[in-house]
Design an enzyme around this catalytic site. Structure first.
Site, PDB file in Angstrom:
ATOM      1  N   LEU A 181       0.869  -1.179   0.000  1.00  8.98           N
ATOM      2  CA  LEU A 181       0.000   0.000   0.000  1.00  8.98           C
ATOM      3  C   LEU A 181       0.906   1.230   0.000  1.00  8.98           C
ATOM      4  O   LEU A 181       1.630   1.475   0.957  1.00  8.98           O
ATOM      5  CB  LEU A 181      -0.902  -0.025   1.237  1.00  8.98           C
ATOM      6  CG  LEU A 181      -1.750  -1.303   1.371  1.00  8.98           C
ATOM      7  CD1 LEU A 181      -2.465  -1.351   2.713  1.00  8.98           C
ATOM      8  CD2 LEU A 181      -2.758  -1.420   0.226  1.00  8.98           C
ATOM      9  N   ASN A 182       0.870   1.969  -1.102  1.00 10.72           N
ATOM     10  CA  ASN A 182       1.842   3.044  -1.334  1.00 10.72           C
ATOM     11  C   ASN A 182       1.133   4.365  -1.641  1.00 10.72           C
ATOM     12  O   ASN A 182       1.588   5.140  -2.460  1.00 10.72           O
ATOM     13  CB  ASN A 182       2.757   2.633  -2.506  1.00 10.72           C
ATOM     14  CG  ASN A 182       3.874   3.635  -2.756  1.00 10.72           C
ATOM     15  OD1 ASN A 182       4.509   4.113  -1.831  1.00 10.72           O
ATOM     16  ND2 ASN A 182       4.091   3.971  -4.021  1.00 10.72           N
ATOM     17  N   GLN A 236      -5.245   3.810  -6.676  1.00 15.96           N
ATOM     18  CA  GLN A 236      -6.464   3.904  -5.875  1.00 15.96           C
ATOM     19  C   GLN A 236      -7.436   4.849  -6.560  1.00 15.96           C
ATOM     20  O   GLN A 236      -7.021   5.719  -7.324  1.00 15.96           O
ATOM     21  CB  GLN A 236      -6.094   4.566  -4.550  1.00 15.96           C
ATOM     22  CG  GLN A 236      -6.043   3.663  -3.379  1.00 15.96           C
ATOM     23  CD  GLN A 236      -5.583   4.421  -2.156  1.00 15.96           C
ATOM     24  OE1 GLN A 236      -4.458   4.876  -2.103  1.00 15.96           O
ATOM     25  NE2 GLN A 236      -6.435   4.545  -1.179  1.00 15.96           N
ATOM     26  N   ASN A 294       1.298  -2.557   4.536  1.00 16.61           N
ATOM     27  CA  ASN A 294       1.675  -1.152   4.401  1.00 16.61           C
ATOM     28  C   ASN A 294       3.155  -1.074   4.053  1.00 16.61           C
ATOM     29  O   ASN A 294       3.966  -1.768   4.672  1.00 16.61           O
ATOM     30  CB  ASN A 294       1.452  -0.405   5.730  1.00 16.61           C
ATOM     31  CG  ASN A 294      -0.005  -0.420   6.149  1.00 16.61           C
ATOM     32  OD1 ASN A 294      -0.853  -0.972   5.461  1.00 16.61           O
ATOM     33  ND2 ASN A 294      -0.299   0.175   7.288  1.00 16.61           N
ATOM     34  N   ILE A 295       3.517  -0.201   3.126  1.00 17.48           N
ATOM     35  CA  ILE A 295       4.924  -0.126   2.712  1.00 17.48           C
ATOM     36  C   ILE A 295       5.810   0.399   3.841  1.00 17.48           C
ATOM     37  O   ILE A 295       7.014   0.149   3.862  1.00 17.48           O
ATOM     38  CB  ILE A 295       5.090   0.708   1.424  1.00 17.48           C
ATOM     39  CG1 ILE A 295       6.443   0.367   0.767  1.00 17.48           C
ATOM     40  CG2 ILE A 295       4.928   2.202   1.680  1.00 17.48           C
ATOM     41  CD1 ILE A 295       6.514   0.595  -0.719  1.00 17.48           C
ATOM     42  N   LYS A 349       6.146   5.395  11.577  1.00 13.13           N
ATOM     43  CA  LYS A 349       5.162   6.477  11.440  1.00 13.13           C
ATOM     44  C   LYS A 349       5.749   7.823  11.845  1.00 13.13           C
ATOM     45  O   LYS A 349       5.252   8.865  11.461  1.00 13.13           O
ATOM     46  CB  LYS A 349       3.930   6.201  12.327  1.00 13.13           C
ATOM     47  CG  LYS A 349       3.214   4.886  12.035  1.00 13.13           C
ATOM     48  CD  LYS A 349       2.468   4.920  10.724  1.00 13.13           C
ATOM     49  CE  LYS A 349       1.718   3.611  10.462  1.00 13.13           C
ATOM     50  NZ  LYS A 349       1.303   3.502   9.054  1.00 13.13           N
TER      51      LYS A 349
END
Length: 507
Positions: free
Chosen positions: A112-113, A189, A250-251, A395
């Protein structure tokens, strides 16, 4: 008389709901007209995918208007049955078959990028931030898969789900991997219109997303993967090539590497019945109380996020004793099942309503969905309780400090906890606001400290670190407003609180 009162109550309730229904229909009609207006501004080459996006948005908006109140009834939430969440050790204990290459050839890796690096003070896609020895998230991902393909002589492709925010910059960078032994594909997306919080009408007036329209659009969360992947044609391409599962993550989760034991469990299930959906979960710590958890709900596994929990039960939801695990967003999903459910329009994900304020002060909402929420739509779903090492998200710069340090060693794109660390837990690191942006953070460390024996680090205020600093136990460094603390080169801080003012000036 009582009968009359009851009747009039029922009639007025009925009237109210009829009135609401009329308003809802009016609103849907208004939105439909607005979307049609926007579509007329699309050029011929934009028309087809813009139409798909706007149709998808209309379906989501329709569901948004239909739904009332919290999407879960707290009374129906139960702990998942024992066998529905398997310990990773049990799956690993089965070992690997001789034909692991043929098993790997059934896999597609999807990252997911869609996210930008804005929360870490960076422009452009988050995946292009350097995390270790000049390597970016994307570099590490490509290295991992190339290593797999070379080791097992396989052809595992990498697919990036980009958003309109990250697509252009990502594609420019992909050329540098042309000579790697990894086929890389991308798809986008959807792009949905943000809606005005008061009128519920789209903010956008045309299809462009530059100038004053920049903030009028958004990518609708990673739950959009099912429709977008299907619409891109890639789903059918991979099924045609004999691929059977996607591994989605998630990337920015550096722990989400391809796990051969989990893949083998999917392809060769012990009971002969294949899972269509596997969610990797891991044990909650106090830092993870907000993470979505797997529950049993109306006979099926269901992901419950904190936003769905009625206010009165939020503390119960956060308790580490009742809900012991949370979703890592490492997911293994059957391609054939995605195709079947997508064609039946049967993927059901709760709507997340995300309120934002635009730069000009306008309040908008964006409707989103989460990829893991679809677990309840698949057959024979399973949770696997994996080691914490498979959840290593970056994060913040506090996370970045951990992964850049000697706590981890890097091998073929994969980070593993150093054998020199005596206990398997990761230290708790909290860097203050002076460190939020990556460039500020890098400027404040002449070199990354030795953290092998660190338990807890808190840094607040204007603090810098010289070369070869060593941090052990609990270290708290607080520079008050107007003060500055320079930790001298070679300093060893063990169970220390440093405060006040310490400046080291070049002589």
């Amino acid at each position: 008389f009582v009968f009359f009162v009851e009747m009039s109550k029922a009639m007025s309730q009925d009237g109210a709901s009829q009135f609401q229904e009329v308003i809802r229909q009016e609103l849907e009609l208004s939105v439909k007209k607005e979307l049609e207006k926007i579509l007329t501004t699309a050029s011929s080459h934009e028309f087809e995918h813009t139409k798909k996006d706007l149709d998808g948005f209309r379906k989501l908006f329709h569901r948004f208007l239909q739904e009332k109140g919290p999407s879960v009834d707290w009374g129906k939430i139960q702990r998942p049955p024992e066998d529905s969440i398997q310990p990773y050790e049990k799956i690993k204990a089965r070992g690997l078959p001789d034909n692991i290459s043929s098993v790997l050839n059934k896999l597609v890796v999807v990252k997911l990028n869609g996210g930008l690096g804005t929360s870490m003070g960076c422009k452009g896609p988050k995946s292009l931030i350097g995390v270790r020895n000049e390597n970016t998230f994307l570099d590490l991902t490509v290295q991992q898969i190339e290593h797999l393909n070379k080791t097992y002589n396989t052809d595992v492709p990498l697919v990036l789900m980009n958003s309109f925010n990250t697509d252009e910059d990502t594609k420019k960078i992909l050329q540098k991997y042309n000579h790697c032994r990894v086929k890389i594909y991308t798809f986008n997306q959807s792009r949905y219109p943000r809606i005005n919080k008061e009128s519920l009408l789209p903010v956008a007036k045309d299809v462009s997303y530059s100038g004053e329209n920049t903030e009028a659009w958004y990518p609708p969360g990673h739950g959009d993967i099912y429709a977008s992947f299907y619409n891109s044609g890639l789903l059918d391409t991979f099924i045609g090539e004999g691929k059977e599962y996607i591994f989605v993550s998630n990337i920015d989760n550096l722990g989400a590497t391809v796990d051969l034991y989990i893949l083998n469990h999917l392809m060769n299930p012990p009971n002969g019945k294949r899972c269509e959906f596997v969610m990797e979960v891991t044990n909650k710590t106090r830092a993870d109380v907000k993470g979505g958890t797997l529950t049993q709900y109306e006979g099926k596994l269901r992901l419950v996020e904190i936003a769905q929990v009625p206010k009165a039960h939020v503390d119960e939801f956060k308790s580490v004793s009742k809900f012991k695990i949370f979703n890592t967003n490492n997911l293994w999903i059957s391609l054939a099942a995605v195709k079947r459910l997508q064609e039946q329009n049967a993927i059901d994900m709760e709507i997340i309503v995300n309120a934002k304020t635009l730069d000009g002060g306008l309040n908008v909402i964006q409707l989103e969905t989460a990829v893991g929420a679809a677990i309840k739509s698949f057959e024979n779903s399973l949770g696997i309780n994996v080691p914490r090492s498979r959840f290593l998200p970056v994060k913040t710069t506090s996370d970045l400090l951990l992964v850049m340090s000697n706590l981890y060693s890097l091998n073929a794109g994969s980070l593993t906890m150093s054998e020199k660390r005596e206990f398997p837990t990761v230290p708790l690191v909290k860097l203050g606001s002076s460190f939020t942006k990556v460039q500020d953070y890098l400027r404040r460390f002449e070199s990354i400290p030795d953290m092998l024996e660190l338990d807890h680090l808190t840094v607040s205020g204007d603090v810098t670190f010289g070369k070869n600093v060593s941090l052990k136990g609990t270290v708290i460094i607080i520079a008050n407003h107007g003060d500055r603390i320079d930790i001298p080169p070679g300093a060893v801080l063990e169970n220390k609180i440093v405060s006040g003012n310490l400046r080291i000036l070049d002589h």
